[in-house]
Design a protein around this motif. Structure first.
Motif, PDB file in Angstrom:
ATOM      1  N   SER A 113      27.730 -29.385   0.452  1.00  0.00           N
ATOM      2  CA  SER A 113      28.281 -28.101   0.022  1.00  0.00           C
ATOM      3  C   SER A 113      27.702 -27.686  -1.334  1.00  0.00           C
ATOM      4  O   SER A 113      27.336 -26.515  -1.529  1.00  0.00           O
ATOM      5  CB  SER A 113      29.809 -28.191  -0.054  1.00  0.00           C
ATOM      6  OG  SER A 113      30.335 -27.012  -0.606  1.00  0.00           O
ATOM      7  N   LYS A 116      24.118 -26.641  -0.794  1.00  0.00           N
ATOM      8  CA  LYS A 116      24.062 -25.335  -0.129  1.00  0.00           C
ATOM      9  C   LYS A 116      24.302 -24.223  -1.150  1.00  0.00           C
ATOM     10  O   LYS A 116      23.576 -23.223  -1.167  1.00  0.00           O
ATOM     11  CB  LYS A 116      25.109 -25.275   0.990  1.00  0.00           C
ATOM     12  CG  LYS A 116      25.070 -24.008   1.792  1.00  0.00           C
ATOM     13  CD  LYS A 116      26.089 -24.038   2.930  1.00  0.00           C
ATOM     14  CE  LYS A 116      26.031 -22.746   3.715  1.00  0.00           C
ATOM     15  NZ  LYS A 116      27.024 -22.747   4.797  1.00  0.00           N
ATOM     16  N   THR A 117      25.280 -24.404  -2.026  1.00  0.00           N
ATOM     17  CA  THR A 117      25.577 -23.417  -3.072  1.00  0.00           C
ATOM     18  C   THR A 117      24.395 -23.268  -4.026  1.00  0.00           C
ATOM     19  O   THR A 117      24.009 -22.148  -4.386  1.00  0.00           O
ATOM     20  CB  THR A 117      26.852 -23.811  -3.852  1.00  0.00           C
ATOM     21  OG1 THR A 117      27.947 -23.888  -2.934  1.00  0.00           O
ATOM     22  CG2 THR A 117      27.180 -22.811  -4.940  1.00  0.00           C
ATOM     23  N   ASN A 119      21.253 -23.894  -3.384  1.00  0.00           N
ATOM     24  CA  ASN A 119      20.178 -23.237  -2.646  1.00  0.00           C
ATOM     25  C   ASN A 119      20.413 -21.729  -2.572  1.00  0.00           C
ATOM     26  O   ASN A 119      19.483 -20.939  -2.772  1.00  0.00           O
ATOM     27  CB  ASN A 119      20.059 -23.844  -1.245  1.00  0.00           C
ATOM     28  CG  ASN A 119      18.756 -23.511  -0.574  1.00  0.00           C
ATOM     29  OD1 ASN A 119      17.735 -23.357  -1.220  1.00  0.00           O
ATOM     30  ND2 ASN A 119      18.803 -23.378   0.745  1.00  0.00           N
ATOM     31  N   GLN A 120      21.646 -21.310  -2.316  1.00  0.00           N
ATOM     32  CA  GLN A 120      21.968 -19.878  -2.255  1.00  0.00           C
ATOM     33  C   GLN A 120      21.738 -19.220  -3.620  1.00  0.00           C
ATOM     34  O   GLN A 120      21.173 -18.124  -3.696  1.00  0.00           O
ATOM     35  CB  GLN A 120      23.423 -19.682  -1.816  1.00  0.00           C
ATOM     36  CG  GLN A 120      23.669 -20.003  -0.370  1.00  0.00           C
ATOM     37  CD  GLN A 120      25.152 -20.021  -0.009  1.00  0.00           C
ATOM     38  OE1 GLN A 120      26.015 -20.040  -0.878  1.00  0.00           O
ATOM     39  NE2 GLN A 120      25.434 -20.037   1.282  1.00  0.00           N
ATOM     40  N   THR A 121      22.146 -19.891  -4.689  1.00  0.00           N
ATOM     41  CA  THR A 121      21.970 -19.348  -6.034  1.00  0.00           C
ATOM     42  C   THR A 121      20.492 -19.207  -6.372  1.00  0.00           C
ATOM     43  O   THR A 121      20.061 -18.174  -6.895  1.00  0.00           O
ATOM     44  CB  THR A 121      22.676 -20.245  -7.079  1.00  0.00           C
ATOM     45  OG1 THR A 121      24.068 -20.337  -6.746  1.00  0.00           O
ATOM     46  CG2 THR A 121      22.516 -19.693  -8.479  1.00  0.00           C
ATOM     47  N   ASN A 123      18.000 -18.886  -4.259  1.00  0.00           N
ATOM     48  CA  ASN A 123      17.439 -17.806  -3.438  1.00  0.00           C
ATOM     49  C   ASN A 123      17.814 -16.425  -3.980  1.00  0.00           C
ATOM     50  O   ASN A 123      16.988 -15.513  -3.977  1.00  0.00           O
ATOM     51  CB  ASN A 123      17.878 -17.943  -1.979  1.00  0.00           C
ATOM     52  CG  ASN A 123      17.178 -19.090  -1.278  1.00  0.00           C
ATOM     53  OD1 ASN A 123      16.075 -19.495  -1.658  1.00  0.00           O
ATOM     54  ND2 ASN A 123      17.830 -19.647  -0.270  1.00  0.00           N
ATOM     55  N   GLN A 124      19.045 -16.268  -4.461  1.00  0.00           N
ATOM     56  CA  GLN A 124      19.488 -14.988  -5.022  1.00  0.00           C
ATOM     57  C   GLN A 124      18.737 -14.640  -6.307  1.00  0.00           C
ATOM     58  O   GLN A 124      18.431 -13.481  -6.564  1.00  0.00           O
ATOM     59  CB  GLN A 124      20.995 -15.019  -5.323  1.00  0.00           C
ATOM     60  CG  GLN A 124      21.871 -14.994  -4.100  1.00  0.00           C
ATOM     61  CD  GLN A 124      23.332 -15.278  -4.435  1.00  0.00           C
ATOM     62  OE1 GLN A 124      23.693 -15.551  -5.575  1.00  0.00           O
ATOM     63  NE2 GLN A 124      24.180 -15.225  -3.415  1.00  0.00           N
ATOM     64  N   ARG A 125      18.437 -15.635  -7.117  1.00  0.00           N
ATOM     65  CA  ARG A 125      17.814 -15.400  -8.418  1.00  0.00           C
ATOM     66  C   ARG A 125      16.287 -15.380  -8.373  1.00  0.00           C
ATOM     67  O   ARG A 125      15.644 -14.934  -9.315  1.00  0.00           O
ATOM     68  CB  ARG A 125      18.278 -16.466  -9.409  1.00  0.00           C
ATOM     69  CG  ARG A 125      19.801 -16.383  -9.616  1.00  0.00           C
ATOM     70  CD  ARG A 125      20.297 -16.891 -10.881  1.00  0.00           C
ATOM     71  NE  ARG A 125      19.581 -16.419 -12.041  1.00  0.00           N
ATOM     72  CZ  ARG A 125      19.588 -17.054 -13.201  1.00  0.00           C
ATOM     73  NH1 ARG A 125      20.276 -18.158 -13.342  1.00  0.00           N
ATOM     74  NH2 ARG A 125      18.929 -16.586 -14.225  1.00  0.00           N
TER      75      ARG A 125
END
Length: 162
Positions: A113, A116-117, A119-121, A123-125
């Protein structure tokens, strides 16, 4: 709401005490003593010194209950963690922040988890990230002076060799 405590960051020993109080909530002295003696083999005087220091710094609020004190945390654990991390990254070269974060990702046990968080951060930045980060160690106008010193030292070394 982030609370910045003026008295300084929490030392490693103080973190141990705070972790007990954050985990259990308001906690009596005798319980803190038992836990820390079991966990770290610390003497009562050491534990009471740490409690007093944390109280002076504003991290703990002792409430007298009968003949004992019950300690309440005055800062949330996540706020203390955030404050410590911000101080750390303020103290290192901005160019090395990515390397420090990468080191943590490689060497700290993280849950799926958490990863995953992260990785999302990332990708967003990613699209808004600069190509490079400038050094923040020395103001730009002084770097040429340092380079001058390096060239002078090289000249002196060459003269000694001749």
């Amino acid at each position: 709401m982030e609370q910045k405590l003026a008295a300084g960051l929490i030392s490693p020993a103080e973190w141990e005490i705070m972790r007990v109080i954050w985990t259990l909530g308001p906690t009596k002295t005798n319980i803190i003593v038992k836990i820390m003696q079991n966990k770290k083999s610390w003497k009562v005087s050491t534990i009471k010194t740490l409690l007093a220091r944390l109280t002076r710094k504003g991290y703990l609020n002792p409430q007298k209950i009968g003949r004992e004190f019950c300690y309440h945390a005055e800062i949330k654990e996540n706020e203390a963690i955030d404050q410590t991390i911000k101080e750390f990254f303020n103290d290192i070269c901005a160019m090395k922040a990515g390397k420090a974060i990468n080191y943590l990702i490689q060497n700290v046990t993280l849950s799926k988890s958490d990863l995953k968080t992260l990785n999302q951060t990332i990708n967003q930045r990613f699209d808004d990230a600069p190509e490079s980060i400038p050094c923040n160690c020395v103001p730009k106008q002084y770097r040429k002076m340092a380079n001058f010193c390096v060239s002078e030292v090289s000249t002196v070394k060459k003269n000694r060799e001749n």
